[in-house]
Design a protein around this motif. Structure first.
Motif, PDB file in Angstrom:
ATOM      1  N   ALA A 417       0.803  -1.263   0.091  1.00 51.05           N
ATOM      2  CA  ALA A 417      -0.012  -0.160   0.033  1.00 51.05           C
ATOM      3  C   ALA A 417       0.863   1.045  -0.069  1.00 51.05           C
ATOM      4  O   ALA A 417       0.628   2.284  -0.426  1.00 51.05           O
ATOM      5  CB  ALA A 417      -0.894   0.069   1.187  1.00 51.05           C
ATOM      6  N   LEU A 418       1.873   1.211   0.627  1.00 51.36           N
ATOM      7  CA  LEU A 418       2.898   2.572   0.725  1.00 51.36           C
ATOM      8  C   LEU A 418       3.695   2.693  -0.351  1.00 51.36           C
ATOM      9  O   LEU A 418       4.355   3.746  -0.679  1.00 51.36           O
ATOM     10  CB  LEU A 418       3.706   2.434   2.088  1.00 51.36           C
ATOM     11  N   THR A 419       4.147   1.607  -0.922  1.00 50.26           N
ATOM     12  CA  THR A 419       5.198   1.632  -2.050  1.00 50.26           C
ATOM     13  C   THR A 419       4.781   1.352  -3.526  1.00 50.26           C
ATOM     14  O   THR A 419       5.583   1.501  -4.234  1.00 50.26           O
ATOM     15  CB  THR A 419       6.356   0.708  -1.900  1.00 50.26           C
ATOM     16  N   GLU A 420       3.324   1.344  -3.715  1.00 49.63           N
ATOM     17  CA  GLU A 420       2.986   1.086  -4.931  1.00 49.63           C
ATOM     18  C   GLU A 420       1.660   1.905  -5.125  1.00 49.63           C
ATOM     19  O   GLU A 420       1.051   1.931  -4.112  1.00 49.63           O
ATOM     20  CB  GLU A 420       2.604  -0.689  -5.274  1.00 49.63           C
ATOM     21  N   ARG A 421       1.368   2.428  -6.309  1.00 52.95           N
ATOM     22  CA  ARG A 421      -0.051   2.776  -6.522  1.00 52.95           C
ATOM     23  C   ARG A 421      -0.759   1.895  -7.445  1.00 52.95           C
ATOM     24  O   ARG A 421      -0.303   1.468  -8.299  1.00 52.95           O
ATOM     25  CB  ARG A 421       0.316   4.373  -7.389  1.00 52.95           C
ATOM     26  N   THR A 422      -2.086   2.035  -7.155  1.00 54.86           N
ATOM     27  CA  THR A 422      -2.996   1.095  -7.821  1.00 54.86           C
ATOM     28  C   THR A 422      -3.668   1.884  -8.784  1.00 54.86           C
ATOM     29  O   THR A 422      -4.399   3.110  -8.425  1.00 54.86           O
ATOM     30  CB  THR A 422      -3.979   0.498  -7.045  1.00 54.86           C
ATOM     31  N   MET A 423      -3.415   1.708 -10.343  1.00 54.12           N
ATOM     32  CA  MET A 423      -4.238   2.235 -11.189  1.00 54.12           C
ATOM     33  C   MET A 423      -5.345   1.741 -11.733  1.00 54.12           C
ATOM     34  O   MET A 423      -5.034   0.340 -12.066  1.00 54.12           O
ATOM     35  CB  MET A 423      -3.115   2.931 -12.431  1.00 54.12           C
TER      36      MET A 423
END
Ligand SMILES: Nc1ncnc2c1ncn2[C@@H]1O[C@H](COP(=O)(O)OP(=O)(O)OP(=O)(O)O)[C@@H](O)[C@H]1O
Length: 470
Positions: A417-423
């Motif tokens: 959750a902190l190191t990736e962004r969900t597109m």
């Protein structure tokens, strides 16, 4: 030969805005003036230079002045200021005239000045107890609300913010129309205090024409008591004000006007219009302050309160032994006292009021843990992934494990959750890795969002406890 009248005027000044002066003459482009020199800013007054320690000659360009005319002082023939309680009556109405009128009244212990229906308050930064006594309160209520005098009853009274509260109560009780009071001013001007003074007075107005009791209605008491809560979560120390509100608020006082069918309505014998509750809308919380603040300022009070709390480990055992410096978002502070009370004592008061409005037990625990999660999020740091600079990994492993334990979230899910962004696109969902700077930014946004939502939740809880049912 007629003697020429001394021309007492004002000239512009880069340091003091306007200075009193005497105009000696002018040509097409400039005016020649004599400027009295005073000891310091406080002692600059309109007195024809009688208390000045000397004089200076000067020449000022007329193009700096409206229509090329120097504004005149509101003084008598000897150059002494004529002070006006209602500035509508100023013979020369301009910025300098207003400022020196306000300064003179302020210097004489009169913080309030009237301009038509507007009350201007100049913050005295000291309590003039004698202008807020029960006797003064009931006098304004009696004359402005209950006595049916001909003409403008204000003409016999000193300007006061009680005038605003009394007239709005009167408008509500006898004219039946909803009333609004707008309080505006720069930070530290005294808006919050003025609102408290006003609300207190409205409460005494509704006690009726013969009231002399200082006992407050339970509704008003509840409304005023909820103030420290809003202040704990929404106020912070700034360079201008140790207890600065970092959000806007619209307070709606709800009145029960009684049964309009009954003759009693609009009676001047008895107050039939009574305060039934209040509702507060809070907006524009300065969420950025959660993650950063100037060195001379502080973040929101609640963070220092919880770190200073004697029983802090009750909310999270790992708080034991921590200091403000243990949390990046909180950090070093040069004071642990706000409005004469230590942060630890403020915390005890915050919890007491929270419990009074029904935030106790599990709800209290959840709220405090949300605040601690926000603090702990500030301690998470990131470094580039050794395999790929565009990816990041968590550097502060111990702080991160503590955070996950506190949030009851598995570490693996939290790290993603902190190191990736969900597109999301129309057909698919995919993850984009965040580099350390972006991951830090996302973590800070998360902290701000949690705090912002906790604040609005708290406002809703206050409203549930104070709003009138119907
Ligand atoms: N009527 C008053 N009499 C005495 N002191 C006052 C009065 N009004 C304000 N003050 C002092 O000024 C301080 C700042 O006032 P206040 O917090 O009301 O300002 P504010 O306009 O609400 O500021 P901000 O916009 O930063 O929240 C108060 O803490 C109090 O010490």
């Amino acid at each position: 030969m007629t003697e020429r009248k001394t021309q007492y005027c004002f000239i512009r000044d880069p340091e003091f805005a306007w200075l009193p002066a005497i105009k000696e003459g002018n040509n097409n482009t400039h005016a020649q003036v004599k400027v009295p020199q005073y000891k310091d800013e406080q002692s600059i007054v309109c007195d024809g230079g009688k208390t000045a320690k000397g004089w200076e000659e000067d020449e000022v360009p007329l193009s700096d002045y409206n229509k090329g005319v120097l504004p005149m002082q509101n003084v008598n023939a000897s150059g002494d200021l004529k002070s006006f309680p209602d500035m509508v009556n100023l013979p020369f109405l301009h910025e300098a005239g207003i400022l020196y009128n306000l300064k003179d009244r302020h210097g004489n212990g009169k913080p309030y000045t009237r301009t038509g229906d507007i009350i201007i308050a100049v913050n005295p930064f000291q309590w003039f107890k004698e202008i807020y006594t029960e006797k003064v309160r009931s006098r304004y209520a009696r004359i402005l609300v209950w006595e049916n005098t001909e003409g403008d009853p204000r003409s016999q009274m000193e300007p006061h913010v009680y005038e605003t509260s009394a007239l709005s109560y009167k408008g509500l009780a006898f004219d039946g129309g909803d009333q609004s009071i707008l309080v505006s001013g720069e930070s530290g001007a005294g808006k919050t205090e003025t609102v408290k003074i006003c609300m207190n007075h409205i409460a005494s107005c509704q006690q009726g024409p013969r009231s002399s009791s200082s006992e407050m209605s339970p509704v008003v008491q509840r409304v005023l008591e909820s103030n420290p809560l809003l202040e704990a979560f929404g106020n912070a120390k700034t360079v201008r004000n140790d207890n600065s509100s970092r959000f806007g608020k619209y307070i709606q006082l709800q009145f029960d006007k009684g049964d309009k069918g009954q003759q009693e309505f609009r009676s001047r014998e008895k107050a039939t219009c009574v305060l039934a509750g209040s509702k507060c809308d809070a907006y524009l919380l300065e969420k950025n302050r959660v993650v950063s603040h100037e060195a001379a300022e502080r973040t929101f009070h609640i963070f220092y309160q919880i770190v200073a709390a004697k029983d802090k480990s009750k909310y999270w055992n790992k708080l034991a032994g921590t200091t403000n410096e243990s949390f990046r978002f909180v950090g070093k502070t040069d004071t642990d006292t706000i409005e004469g009370m230590k942060d630890a004592d403020h915390f005890a008061n915050t919890v007491r009021v929270l419990e009074e409005i029904g935030v106790s037990g599990d709800r209290l625990m959840t709220l405090m843990q949300a605040i601690i999660i926000v603090m702990q999020l500030g301690n998470i740091t990131f470094v580039p992934d050794s395999k790929d600079d565009d990816h990041s990994v968590i550097a502060s492993q111990r702080e991160f494990s503590d955070l996950c334990e506190l949030m009851c979230v598995p570490e693996a899910s939290m790290e993603v959750a902190l190191t990736e962004r969900t597109m999301k696109t129309r057909n698919e969902t995919y993850k984009v890795p965040l580099n350390p700077a972006k991951a830090l930014e996302a973590t800070e946004s998360f902290a701000k969002e949690i705090y912002g939502r906790a604040f609005l939740w708290l406002v809703r809880c206050i409203n549930d406890a104070t709003a009138a049912e119907n």
